[in-house]
Design an enzyme around this catalytic site. Structure first.
Site, PDB file in Angstrom:
ATOM      1  N   ASP A   1     -10.789  -5.346 -17.675  1.00  0.00           N
ATOM      2  CA  ASP A   1     -11.101  -6.333 -18.716  1.00  0.00           C
ATOM      3  C   ASP A   1      -9.813  -6.830 -19.366  1.00  0.00           C
ATOM      4  O   ASP A   1      -9.175  -6.120 -20.140  1.00  0.00           O
ATOM      5  CB  ASP A   1     -12.020  -5.686 -19.756  1.00  0.00           C
ATOM      6  CG  ASP A   1     -12.384  -6.625 -20.893  1.00  0.00           C
ATOM      7  OD1 ASP A   1     -11.998  -7.809 -20.849  1.00  0.00           O
ATOM      8  OD2 ASP A   1     -13.049  -6.164 -21.842  1.00  0.00           O
TER       9      ASP A   1
ATOM     10  N   HIS B   1       0.808  -1.222   0.000  1.00  0.00           N
ATOM     11  CA  HIS B   1       0.000   0.000   0.000  1.00  0.00           C
ATOM     12  C   HIS B   1       0.843   1.275   0.000  1.00  0.00           C
ATOM     13  O   HIS B   1       0.346   2.349  -0.356  1.00  0.00           O
ATOM     14  CB  HIS B   1      -0.947  -0.006   1.201  1.00  0.00           C
ATOM     15  CG  HIS B   1      -2.233   0.722   0.976  1.00  0.00           C
ATOM     16  ND1 HIS B   1      -2.312   1.917   0.286  1.00  0.00           N
ATOM     17  CD2 HIS B   1      -3.505   0.431   1.340  1.00  0.00           C
ATOM     18  CE1 HIS B   1      -3.573   2.324   0.255  1.00  0.00           C
ATOM     19  NE2 HIS B   1      -4.319   1.444   0.872  1.00  0.00           N
TER      20      HIS B   1
END
Length: 460
Positions: free
Chosen positions: A380, A166
């Site tokens: 995608d 992170h």
């Protein structure tokens, strides 16, 4: 509402971990992280799980091979991810851009998406099986900055697990990287958004100076810090159009156009505080993660993928929060989000230097992040959008009082939002009842009796 359950019987075969390196040589250099990146609270790997169904037009394509090759191409543009962290003077983190690569595991699971059923709702309760096996005690400086596993399913679908350190990026930054990665998988040669490092934009000033009120970093003593670990249980709540409409009805007309985040977060804060039976005169905090990119003047440059958020804390007493109407919590949350400005972000960066990268308070606190705009479902790789794209765990990192809101289409085809929650087992029934009451448009909850000797202290 979904809850944890036992894993269905299926076998998982994982190949030996490998390192995926950039497909061509990348610069060998050292890059500093900003003070917003280099918070002690962010020194962990956070994982996103994306679940994809079979796509007949991709029948001759192997998702593992396509995604691995695209990853090597994406790392050319995001080459710091292929490096390793190093700690300098004053424990300051930096990235050595060594090109060593990111961890990648190829796997196969003897299970179909249909077998999971409604358990696909975030947080995906079988996430652990689909994630890279890394000991939580491992020093993050010894680990790759990305930990990725792609698992083929028996039905032709697949699961992508991406764990990222992170300190390198926030949710918006990771989403930007993943969109570039997916573009490479679909044959696009260069990312539609060029990545930008520019971490100096959020470095501490010289001299550093704290100019704003940061209640999220108040250091609070708690008398229950040495208590045994709580028995935590998980539930997730689906907010479709009907539930959102029911919450809006509880508000006066002038507030009914507030954001879905404000509605859900206020509902969660109020119900959680009641269920934990916190003393009426104790302060309670709700920290709201705010993406600050557009709070700068001018906004941070397009392509900036570092951490650029704050979590200002709305604060009141437990008694006021629970006794006042629902609108009281909604207004507190709306107001505190507006506190984040360019000056606020510089003040946080300076605070990190002046107070030794102190941790946010977790005492009687909770935290909510809106991940709907990160669009993890929209990534995608060539097989279409994901059925689900959300953090692997219901909590925000190591803080069990933290959670997130993600988008999801349920098994009935209804688009909505999901809030996963961890609570102590003894408090969960009361919490569920209050949540369901509010989600059905009823806020006439009766006050619960005080149990002074057995209060559950929120140190999650």
């Amino acid at each position: 509402m979904a809850s944890s359950s036992s894993c269905p019987p299926f076998t998982m075969h994982k190949c030996k971990p490998e390192l995926v390196t950039p497909s061509i040589h990348t610069p060998d250099e050292t890059k500093l992280l900003s003070e917003i990146d280099d918070q002690n609270y962010l020194r962990f790997h956070y994982s996103i799980i994306q679940i994809y169904q079979n796509e007949s037009s991709m029948a001759n394509k192997d998702p593992v091979r396509v995604i691995r090759q695209a990853l090597a191409q994406a790392l050319v543009f995001y080459y710091p991810f292929a490096g390793r962290l190093r700690e300098g003077r004053g424990h300051k983190l930096m990235v050595d851009c060594t090109g060593e690569g990111v961890m990648f595991i190829e796997a196969d699971a003897d299970v179909t998406l249909d077998q999971f059923g409604d358990d696909l709702q975030p947080s995906f309760i079988y996430s652990k099986a689909f994630m890279c096996d890394v000991a939580e005690s491992e020093d993050i400086k010894n680990l790759p900055l990305l930990l990725i596993q792609v698992t083929r399913l028996k039905c032709g679908g697949f699961v992508v697990s991406t764990g990222w350190n992170h300190v390198m990026a926030d949710g918006a930054g990771l989403s930007q990287f993943m969109q570039a990665w997916a573009e490479m998988a679909r044959g696009i040669k260069t990312p539609s958004i060029s990545p930008l490092w520019r971490r100096e934009l959020l470095m501490a000033r010289d001299p550093p100076r704290i100019t704003c009120n940061h209640r999220e970093y108040d250091q609070i003593q708690d008398d229950n810090l040495n208590s045994p670990d709580l028995d935590l249980v998980h539930r997730s709540f689906f907010f479709g159009p009907a539930q959102m409409a029911a919450l809006r009805v509880l508000l006066p007309r002038q507030l009914r156009q507030c954001t879905a985040f404000d509605l859900i977060t206020a509902c969660f804060w109020r119900c959680r505080t009641r269920a934990l039976q916190i003393d009426a005169d104790e302060d309670v905090r709700m920290m709201c993660i705010v993406n600050a990119r557009n709070r700068f003047r001018p906004p941070l440059p397009v392509g900036y993928y570092g951490n650029a958020f704050a979590y200002p804390a709305a604060m009141t007493t437990a008694g006021k929060l629970c006794a006042n109407p629902y609108e009281y919590a909604v207004e507190l949350i709306h107001k505190v989000k507006g506190e984040v400005t360019e000056e606020y972000m510089h003040s946080v960066a300076d605070l990190m230097v002046l107070k030794g990268r102190c941790m946010p308070t977790t005492v009687r606190s909770c935290l909510v992040s809106d991940l709907t705009r990160a669009r993890f479902r929209d990534v995608d790789f060539g097989w279409g959008k994901a059925l689900s794209g959300a953090p692997a765990k219901g909590s925000t990192g190591p803080f069990y009082g933290g959670t997130h809101i993600v988008s999801y289409k349920n098994s009935k085809g209804v688009d909505g939002l999901v809030l996963p929650v961890w609570m102590p087992a003894e408090a969960m029934p009361m919490f569920v009842k209050d949540m369901e009451d509010m989600m059905s448009g009823n806020q006439n909850q009766q006050s619960h009796p005080t149990k002074a000797a057995s209060f559950i202290r929120s140190t999650m």
